[in-house]
Design a protein around this motif. Sequence first.
Motif, mmCIF file in Angstrom:
data_model
loop_
_atom_site.group_PDB
_atom_site.id
_atom_site.type_symbol
_atom_site.label_atom_id
_atom_site.label_comp_id
_atom_site.label_asym_id
_atom_site.label_seq_id
_atom_site.Cartn_x
_atom_site.Cartn_y
_atom_site.Cartn_z
ATOM 1 N N GLY A 159 88.459 100.173 43.442
ATOM 2 C CA GLY A 159 88.509 99.648 42.473
ATOM 3 C C GLY A 159 87.901 100.157 41.223
ATOM 4 N N MET A 160 86.926 100.936 41.111
ATOM 5 C CA MET A 160 86.214 101.475 39.872
ATOM 6 C C MET A 160 87.032 102.767 39.729
ATOM 7 S SD MET A 160 82.091 101.083 40.308
ATOM 8 C CE MET A 160 81.995 101.766 41.870
ATOM 9 N N LYS A 161 87.464 103.648 40.611
ATOM 10 C CA LYS A 161 88.428 104.414 40.220
ATOM 11 C C LYS A 161 89.662 104.388 39.486
ATOM 12 C CE LYS A 161 91.118 108.389 42.320
ATOM 13 N NZ LYS A 161 92.032 108.255 41.288
ATOM 14 N N LEU A 162 90.290 103.263 39.883
ATOM 15 C CA LEU A 162 91.621 102.656 39.357
ATOM 16 C C LEU A 162 91.183 102.349 38.099
ATOM 17 C CD1 LEU A 162 93.234 100.719 42.373
ATOM 18 C CD2 LEU A 162 93.837 103.289 41.480
ATOM 19 N N HIS A 163 89.915 101.637 37.885
ATOM 20 C CA HIS A 163 89.877 100.789 36.640
ATOM 21 C C HIS A 163 89.593 101.965 35.532
ATOM 22 C CE1 HIS A 163 88.406 97.611 33.811
ATOM 23 N NE2 HIS A 163 87.545 98.416 33.484
ATOM 24 N N PHE A 164 88.336 102.878 35.771
ATOM 25 C CA PHE A 164 88.086 103.815 34.892
ATOM 26 C C PHE A 164 88.849 104.937 34.989
ATOM 27 C CE2 PHE A 164 83.959 101.464 35.967
ATOM 28 C CZ PHE A 164 83.780 100.953 34.868
ATOM 29 N N ASP A 165 89.896 105.051 35.724
ATOM 30 C CA ASP A 165 90.701 106.307 35.900
ATOM 31 C C ASP A 165 89.956 107.346 35.790
ATOM 32 O OD1 ASP A 165 93.295 107.822 35.798
ATOM 33 O OD2 ASP A 165 93.449 108.089 33.974
ATOM 34 N N VAL A 166 89.021 107.523 36.887
ATOM 35 C CA VAL A 166 88.080 108.785 37.130
ATOM 36 C C VAL A 166 88.536 109.412 38.739
ATOM 37 C CG1 VAL A 166 86.579 107.869 35.630
ATOM 38 C CG2 VAL A 166 86.386 107.266 38.083
ATOM 39 N N SER A 167 87.964 110.394 38.721
ATOM 40 C CA SER A 167 88.132 111.042 40.031
ATOM 41 C C SER A 167 87.269 110.201 41.209
ATOM 42 C CB SER A 167 87.222 112.580 39.989
ATOM 43 O OG SER A 167 86.166 112.584 39.834
ATOM 44 N N TRP A 168 87.791 110.553 42.401
ATOM 45 C CA TRP A 168 87.120 109.695 43.643
ATOM 46 C C TRP A 168 85.466 110.151 43.602
ATOM 47 C CZ3 TRP A 168 89.080 106.173 45.955
ATOM 48 C CH2 TRP A 168 90.585 105.918 46.167
ATOM 49 N N HIS A 169 85.276 111.465 43.406
ATOM 50 C CA HIS A 169 83.753 112.011 43.177
ATOM 51 C C HIS A 169 83.016 111.084 42.025
ATOM 52 C CE1 HIS A 169 80.232 114.540 43.342
ATOM 53 N NE2 HIS A 169 80.294 114.487 42.192
ATOM 54 N N GLU A 170 83.542 110.872 40.953
ATOM 55 C CA GLU A 170 82.682 110.178 39.912
ATOM 56 C C GLU A 170 82.852 108.711 40.367
ATOM 57 O OE1 GLU A 170 82.725 109.461 34.987
ATOM 58 O OE2 GLU A 170 84.260 110.889 36.109
ATOM 59 N N ALA A 171 83.699 108.172 40.978
ATOM 60 C CA ALA A 171 83.533 106.761 41.380
ATOM 61 C C ALA A 171 82.554 106.510 42.478
ATOM 62 C CB ALA A 171 85.074 106.323 41.883
ATOM 63 N N PHE A 172 82.414 107.650 43.394
ATOM 64 C CA PHE A 172 81.519 107.599 44.383
ATOM 65 C C PHE A 172 80.056 107.411 43.846
ATOM 66 C CE2 PHE A 172 78.750 109.418 47.600
ATOM 67 C CZ PHE A 172 78.757 108.826 48.435
ATOM 68 N N ASN A 173 79.927 108.212 42.872
ATOM 69 C CA ASN A 173 78.728 108.372 42.139
ATOM 70 C C ASN A 173 78.154 106.983 41.342
ATOM 71 O OD1 ASN A 173 78.198 111.067 42.753
ATOM 72 N ND2 ASN A 173 79.223 111.823 40.916
ATOM 73 N N TYR A 174 79.286 106.222 40.975
ATOM 74 C CA TYR A 174 79.034 105.027 40.344
ATOM 75 C C TYR A 174 78.457 104.024 41.394
ATOM 76 C CZ TYR A 174 81.698 106.035 36.049
ATOM 77 O OH TYR A 174 82.145 106.639 34.740
ATOM 78 N N ASP A 175 79.087 104.120 42.701
ATOM 79 C CA ASP A 175 78.883 103.383 43.667
ATOM 80 C C ASP A 175 77.393 103.497 44.549
ATOM 81 O OD1 ASP A 175 79.764 101.302 45.848
ATOM 82 O OD2 ASP A 175 79.041 102.889 47.089
ATOM 83 N N THR A 176 76.945 104.851 44.125
ATOM 84 C CA THR A 176 75.630 105.283 44.928
ATOM 85 C C THR A 176 74.455 104.416 44.677
ATOM 86 O OG1 THR A 176 76.558 107.530 44.737
ATOM 87 C CG2 THR A 176 74.206 107.347 45.429
ATOM 88 N N PRO A 177 74.313 104.104 43.422
ATOM 89 C CA PRO A 177 72.986 103.206 43.268
ATOM 90 C C PRO A 177 72.925 101.793 44.106
ATOM 91 C CG PRO A 177 73.733 103.953 41.089
ATOM 92 C CD PRO A 177 74.842 104.168 42.151
ATOM 93 N N PHE A 178 74.165 101.446 44.432
ATOM 94 C CA PHE A 178 74.248 100.266 45.224
ATOM 95 C C PHE A 178 73.529 100.284 46.555
ATOM 96 C CE2 PHE A 178 77.469 99.537 41.858
ATOM 97 C CZ PHE A 178 76.882 98.620 41.267
#
Length: 207
Positions: A159-178
């Motif tokens: 969902g974050m990859k599609l919303h922010f139009d970022v790479s999978w790696h960056e979207a994964f980094n967004y998710d890491t703190p959770f």
Amino acid sequence: MQDEARDHTAPPTEIVSTVERPGFAPTDLALIAAFAALISACAYIGAIPTGGSGVPITLQTFGVMLSGCLLGPVRGFLAVALYLGLGAIGLPVFAEHSAGLGVFSGPTAGYLVAFPLAALLAGFLVKYVAGRRRTRAWAVFLCSIAGSALVIHPLGITGMKLHFDVSWHEAFNYDTPFWVGDLLKTTLVAIVAAEVHRAFPALLRRR
């Protein structure tokens, strides 16, 4: 005559099987509504923004996974689905008091869609895989973390990859703190659910 009368009489096993397959009882509906309300309350607690994603950390996943682990796959799924439905029609039950269909196109959309599926999976694992071991915290922990790792995080990242139009790696980094918070919440879910199943062993017999 006796044989004919016997033919028209339903066997006892058929009568029993009919009685054992009721629809939702009032207790089931009350539990579904109560846990939908619990998830709503959990969404208000915390709401700590994280990194560049802007997706806050809340206790939502605690309520979601507890619903599945305590109520089982069907009632757990319906409790979370009811919660999402309340938010979709405009009640401010999502994180940071948000509501409406627009939330499902935002950065948290993947997580929201994943919630009922995660409750379904965790409930299935607790009921049918853990079985009698559901009174042990470690067994519930494994079932709950499976729902989080296999459903919530992958769909949240998507969902974050599609919303922010970022790479999978960056979207994964967004998710890491959770993940740190999820491990703590999953531990709490395991402790609470194991104690409840120990006190109410028939809670998962129906659904």
